[in-house]
Design a protein around this motif. Structure first.
Motif, PDB file in Angstrom:
ATOM      1  N   ILE A 152      -2.961  21.704  -1.544  1.00 27.97           N
ATOM      2  CA  ILE A 152      -3.568  20.390  -1.343  1.00 27.97           C
ATOM      3  C   ILE A 152      -3.734  19.732  -2.703  1.00 27.97           C
ATOM      4  CG2 ILE A 152      -5.593  19.121  -0.548  1.00 27.97           C
ATOM      5  CD1 ILE A 152      -5.936  21.173   1.627  1.00 27.97           C
ATOM      6  N   TRP A 153      -3.149  18.569  -2.847  1.00 28.01           N
ATOM      7  CA  TRP A 153      -3.016  17.898  -4.145  1.00 28.01           C
ATOM      8  C   TRP A 153      -3.887  16.641  -4.153  1.00 28.01           C
ATOM      9  CZ3 TRP A 153       2.370  15.683  -5.938  1.00 28.01           C
ATOM     10  CH2 TRP A 153       2.283  15.274  -7.267  1.00 28.01           C
ATOM     11  N   LYS A 212      -4.419  15.045  -0.668  1.00 33.65           N
ATOM     12  CA  LYS A 212      -5.815  14.949  -0.245  1.00 33.65           C
ATOM     13  C   LYS A 212      -6.181  13.506   0.088  1.00 33.65           C
ATOM     14  CE  LYS A 212     -10.435  16.524  -1.536  1.00 33.65           C
ATOM     15  NZ  LYS A 212     -11.241  17.218  -2.575  1.00 33.65           N
ATOM     16  N   GLY A 213      -6.782  13.325   1.255  1.00 34.74           N
ATOM     17  CA  GLY A 213      -7.173  11.986   1.701  1.00 34.74           C
ATOM     18  C   GLY A 213      -6.204  11.367   2.681  1.00 34.74           C
ATOM     19  N   LYS A 236       0.827  -1.206   0.000  1.00 34.54           N
ATOM     20  CA  LYS A 236       0.000   0.000   0.000  1.00 34.54           C
ATOM     21  C   LYS A 236       0.867   1.263   0.000  1.00 34.54           C
ATOM     22  CE  LYS A 236      -4.533   1.150   1.871  1.00 34.54           C
ATOM     23  NZ  LYS A 236      -5.217   0.496   0.740  1.00 34.54           N
ATOM     24  N   VAL A 237       1.959   1.243   0.764  1.00 35.22           N
ATOM     25  CA  VAL A 237       2.884   2.383   0.782  1.00 35.22           C
ATOM     26  C   VAL A 237       3.509   2.571  -0.599  1.00 35.22           C
ATOM     27  CG1 VAL A 237       5.056   3.240   1.743  1.00 35.22           C
ATOM     28  CG2 VAL A 237       3.367   2.177   3.247  1.00 35.22           C
ATOM     29  N   TYR A 238       3.932   1.480  -1.213  1.00 37.87           N
ATOM     30  CA  TYR A 238       4.537   1.539  -2.546  1.00 37.87           C
ATOM     31  C   TYR A 238       3.542   2.084  -3.568  1.00 37.87           C
ATOM     32  CZ  TYR A 238       6.373  -0.052  -7.037  1.00 37.87           C
ATOM     33  OH  TYR A 238       6.791  -0.117  -8.346  1.00 37.87           O
ATOM     34  N   GLU A 239       2.293   1.640  -3.489  1.00 36.09           N
ATOM     35  CA  GLU A 239       1.268   2.116  -4.422  1.00 36.09           C
ATOM     36  C   GLU A 239       1.086   3.628  -4.316  1.00 36.09           C
ATOM     37  OE1 GLU A 239      -2.148  -0.179  -3.470  1.00 36.09           O
ATOM     38  OE2 GLU A 239      -1.515  -1.954  -4.603  1.00 36.09           O
ATOM     39  N   LEU A 240       1.108   4.158  -3.087  1.00 36.53           N
ATOM     40  CA  LEU A 240       0.977   5.604  -2.902  1.00 36.53           C
ATOM     41  C   LEU A 240       2.183   6.333  -3.480  1.00 36.53           C
ATOM     42  CD1 LEU A 240      -0.348   8.144  -1.835  1.00 36.53           C
ATOM     43  CD2 LEU A 240       0.548   7.614   0.444  1.00 36.53           C
ATOM     44  N   ALA A 241       3.393   5.828  -3.213  1.00 35.94           N
ATOM     45  CA  ALA A 241       4.610   6.455  -3.737  1.00 35.94           C
ATOM     46  C   ALA A 241       4.596   6.476  -5.266  1.00 35.94           C
ATOM     47  CB  ALA A 241       5.845   5.716  -3.229  1.00 35.94           C
ATOM     48  N   LYS A 242       4.246   5.356  -5.875  1.00 35.45           N
ATOM     49  CA  LYS A 242       4.209   5.252  -7.341  1.00 35.45           C
ATOM     50  C   LYS A 242       3.149   6.193  -7.920  1.00 35.45           C
ATOM     51  CE  LYS A 242       4.162   1.632 -10.911  1.00 35.45           C
ATOM     52  NZ  LYS A 242       2.903   1.792 -11.646  1.00 35.45           N
ATOM     53  N   LEU A 243       2.009   6.296  -7.249  1.00 36.80           N
ATOM     54  CA  LEU A 243       0.945   7.177  -7.717  1.00 36.80           C
ATOM     55  C   LEU A 243       1.371   8.644  -7.647  1.00 36.80           C
ATOM     56  CD1 LEU A 243      -1.963   7.482  -8.718  1.00 36.80           C
ATOM     57  CD2 LEU A 243      -2.718   7.444  -6.329  1.00 36.80           C
ATOM     58  N   ILE A 244       2.055   9.037  -6.579  1.00 40.74           N
ATOM     59  CA  ILE A 244       2.558  10.414  -6.464  1.00 40.74           C
ATOM     60  C   ILE A 244       3.508  10.730  -7.618  1.00 40.74           C
ATOM     61  CG2 ILE A 244       4.049  11.938  -5.104  1.00 40.74           C
ATOM     62  CD1 ILE A 244       2.873  10.601  -2.587  1.00 40.74           C
ATOM     63  N   MET A 245       4.417   9.799  -7.921  1.00 43.12           N
ATOM     64  CA  MET A 245       5.384  10.040  -8.986  1.00 43.12           C
ATOM     65  C   MET A 245       4.694  10.123 -10.344  1.00 43.12           C
ATOM     66  SD  MET A 245       8.714  10.484  -9.215  1.00 43.12           S
ATOM     67  CE  MET A 245       8.177  11.910 -10.148  1.00 43.12           C
ATOM     68  N   GLU A 246       3.751   9.231 -10.585  1.00 44.74           N
ATOM     69  CA  GLU A 246       3.042   9.239 -11.871  1.00 44.74           C
ATOM     70  C   GLU A 246       2.208  10.502 -12.040  1.00 44.74           C
ATOM     71  OE1 GLU A 246       2.556   4.377 -12.421  1.00 44.74           O
ATOM     72  OE2 GLU A 246       0.896   5.564 -11.596  1.00 44.74           O
ATOM     73  N   ASP A 300     -10.570   8.348  -4.790  1.00 45.48           N
ATOM     74  CA  ASP A 300     -10.889   7.641  -3.556  1.00 45.48           C
ATOM     75  C   ASP A 300     -10.023   8.216  -2.432  1.00 45.48           C
ATOM     76  OD1 ASP A 300     -11.556   5.948  -1.522  1.00 45.48           O
ATOM     77  OD2 ASP A 300     -10.872   4.108  -2.501  1.00 45.48           O
ATOM     78  N   ILE A 301     -10.562   9.223  -1.737  1.00 48.07           N
ATOM     79  CA  ILE A 301      -9.758   9.934  -0.737  1.00 48.07           C
ATOM     80  C   ILE A 301      -9.590   9.137   0.553  1.00 48.07           C
ATOM     81  CG2 ILE A 301     -10.359  12.191  -1.665  1.00 48.07           C
ATOM     82  CD1 ILE A 301     -12.363  12.486   0.633  1.00 48.07           C
ATOM     83  N   LYS A 302     -10.268   7.992   0.674  1.00 53.07           N
ATOM     84  CA  LYS A 302     -10.139   7.171   1.883  1.00 53.07           C
ATOM     85  C   LYS A 302      -9.070   6.088   1.740  1.00 53.07           C
ATOM     86  CE  LYS A 302     -14.953   7.792   3.375  1.00 53.07           C
ATOM     87  NZ  LYS A 302     -16.212   7.096   3.733  1.00 53.07           N
ATOM     88  N   LYS A 303      -8.529   5.951   0.538  1.00 53.04           N
ATOM     89  CA  LYS A 303      -7.605   4.846   0.256  1.00 53.04           C
ATOM     90  C   LYS A 303      -6.340   4.914   1.118  1.00 53.04           C
ATOM     91  CE  LYS A 303      -7.213   3.664  -4.042  1.00 53.04           C
ATOM     92  NZ  LYS A 303      -6.801   3.623  -5.474  1.00 53.04           N
ATOM     93  N   PHE A 304      -5.857   6.132   1.403  1.00 53.42           N
ATOM     94  CA  PHE A 304      -4.586   6.294   2.123  1.00 53.42           C
ATOM     95  C   PHE A 304      -4.776   7.128   3.386  1.00 53.42           C
ATOM     96  CE2 PHE A 304      -3.625   6.195  -2.508  1.00 53.42           C
ATOM     97  CZ  PHE A 304      -3.018   4.949  -2.552  1.00 53.42           C
TER      98      PHE A 304
END
Length: 480
Positions: free
Chosen positions: A302-303, A273-274, A204-214, A308-312
């Motif tokens: 705020i970015w 955001k979230g 889940k942490v990796y998914e957030l990091a990858k999403l931020i970069m993308e 889905d703001i509840k995901k993280f």
């Protein structure tokens, strides 16, 4: 006198009742069978191992070592953005990493720099952890010296390690056949399956990091905030006009230091955001509104990167610039000096002076993103860092994609397997450097990292107008 007749149940009603009873019994039998086979399958899949109490300390000892080396590996991965051992092609390229502690030489590979996307894949990270556990496990076990007085423990095979990144944890399993013989000769047992589950939500942490970069590569969020900071600051000249006869002068070195201060102070106020952040955080503000939710940051920093703001929601994200090297180029400028241009009035307005200026900037600097997954009753706290470059060209975001770094996901991948994975068709011309004449029958080898691919020989192309080959090549960034 009233005579009540007693009605006898019809044959039809008896048949319906019997059928209902049979249906209920059949349903119970089927459910029982399904449950039996389900639990039998679960028992087989889990491979429950019954351990002799006498050797239970050995199993506990090995699994304690698995725990220690796996957690150590995950911590290293978190500190270095997905790496335990930095590949040579990154280690030897100063453009590809950020040095956070120069004295210690600590390097963090960029996830994006100079147009190159370099996000390590989840499979690459998994292989990093597998290799780390395998290499460090024996050091932790230390030849079972702790049991030398009670057992003779023989290693029958090398340990085979597997790692799985699950939704809410990381599972590590090791097949490590051990023959355990009691020193008194009354015991001989084989132990081979060991496992440990780390309560870290790495996936889940990796998914957030990858999403931020993308999303950064798509939204240019950091570039836009940087341009805003430069535009709003009176000490950084961009475009303006002033009624004066005196030339205005700025030093590029002063502009650079001012920009570094702006980045260091303002970038930490970026929020995803979230995620978990304090909207009532105190923010120094000359206008008097000093709560985050009432300031400029609430509207512009705020970015939203996911609907889905509840995901993280249990995670915190921080963006940091820590006075790292910042490349700044301004035009027009000369020897680090920027000057305004004089515009004089004509005729009756000859006494009137104007100075105008318009400067464009190229800016490149590193940003560190830190994701902190907070501890709950289901998972441990975990921190993950990754850096990337912010790039501006002529006052505009510059995130042109020039390529993607190739990540080798397994140490067992052979050159033959890589060389047979063909993608883009490429034309190679073979020309004599001295005479510029076309040459045929040149042996060609394509090099990508540790892979060497024989591409055959050049021949005449276009009916003899040129020499070379037209062929599909394996995918590679900076191939030779």
């Amino acid at each position: 006198m009233n005579i009540k007749k007693r009605c006898k149940p019809s044959i039809l009603m008896n048949s319906k009742a019997q059928a209902a009873i049979f249906l209920i019994m059949a349903t119970i039998i089927i459910l029982t069978g399904v449950l039996y086979f389900f639990y039998q399958r679960e028992a087989v899949e889990k491979k429950i191992e019954i351990v002799n109490p006498e050797v239970a300390p050995v199993k506990f000892y090995v699994e304690s070592c698995i725990k220690n080396v796996a957690e150590d590996g995950l911590n290293l991965i978190g500190l270095s953005g997905g790496y335990i051992n930095i590949p040579e092609k990154i280690n030897n390229d100063p453009r590809a990493y950020l040095t956070t502690f120069p004295a210690a030489g600590f390097k963090l590979p960029y996830w994006w720099y100079d147009g190159i996307t370099a996000i390590p894949t989840l499979e690459f990270v998994r292989q990093e952890l597998i290799t780390h556990v395998k290499n460090e496990l024996k050091n932790c076990i230390n030849k079972f010296e702790s049991f030398s007085g009670k057992f003779e423990i023989n290693e029958l095979k090398e340990p085979v390690v597997d790692v799985q990144f699950n939704e809410n944890d990381v599972s590590v399993s090791v097949n490590y056949p051990l023959e355990i013989i009691g020193k008194e000769g009354n015991l001989k047992i084989l132990l081979e399956n060991f496992a440990y589950t780390v309560k870290i939500r790495f996936k889940k942490v990796y998914e957030l990091a990858k999403l931020i970069m993308e999303r950064e590569n798509k939204d240019y969020f950091l570039e836009t905030r940087t341009i805003d900071l430069m535009s709003m600051d009176t000490e950084i000249p961009i475009t303006d006009i002033e009624a004066t006869c005196k030339t205005k002068i700025w030093q590029l070195s002063n502009i650079r230091e001012k920009l570094k201060t702006l980045l260091r102070v303002n970038l930490p106020y970026i929020r995803i955001k979230g995620t978990d952040y304090n909207a009532n955080l105190y923010v120094p503000n000359p206008s008097g509104k000093n709560i985050y939710s009432q300031t400029y940051f609430q509207q512009h920093y705020i970015w939203e990167i996911d609907k889905d703001i509840k995901k993280f929601k249990n995670m915190k994200v921080e963006f940091i610039y820590d006075n790292w090297p910042l490349q700044l180029y301004a035009r027009p400028s000369e020897n680090g000096i920027l000057k305004s241009n004089a515009q004089k009035g004509t005729d009756l307005l000859s006494f009137f002076c104007l100075h105008v200026w318009h400067f464009t900037y190229d800016v490149n600097y590193p940003v560190m993103v830190t994701i902190f997954d907070q501890e709950t009753d289901k998972n441990r706290a975990y921190q993950f860092n990754f850096p990337f470059k912010v790039s501006i060209d002529h006052n505009q975001p510059n995130r042109i994609n020039r390529g993607t770094t190739l990540f080798e996901t397994t140490a067992d991948l052979s050159s033959e397997e890589y060389c047979n994975t063909l993608q883009n068709e490429i034309t190679i011309f073979t020309v004599d450097n001295a005479t510029s004449e076309d040459i045929r029958d040149v042996n060609l080898t394509f090099v990508c990292g540790r892979f060497y691919c024989d591409m055959g020989q050049s021949n005449w192309l276009s009916f003899g107008a040129a020499a070379g080959i037209i062929k599909r090549f394996p995918y590679c960034v900076n191939g030779i």
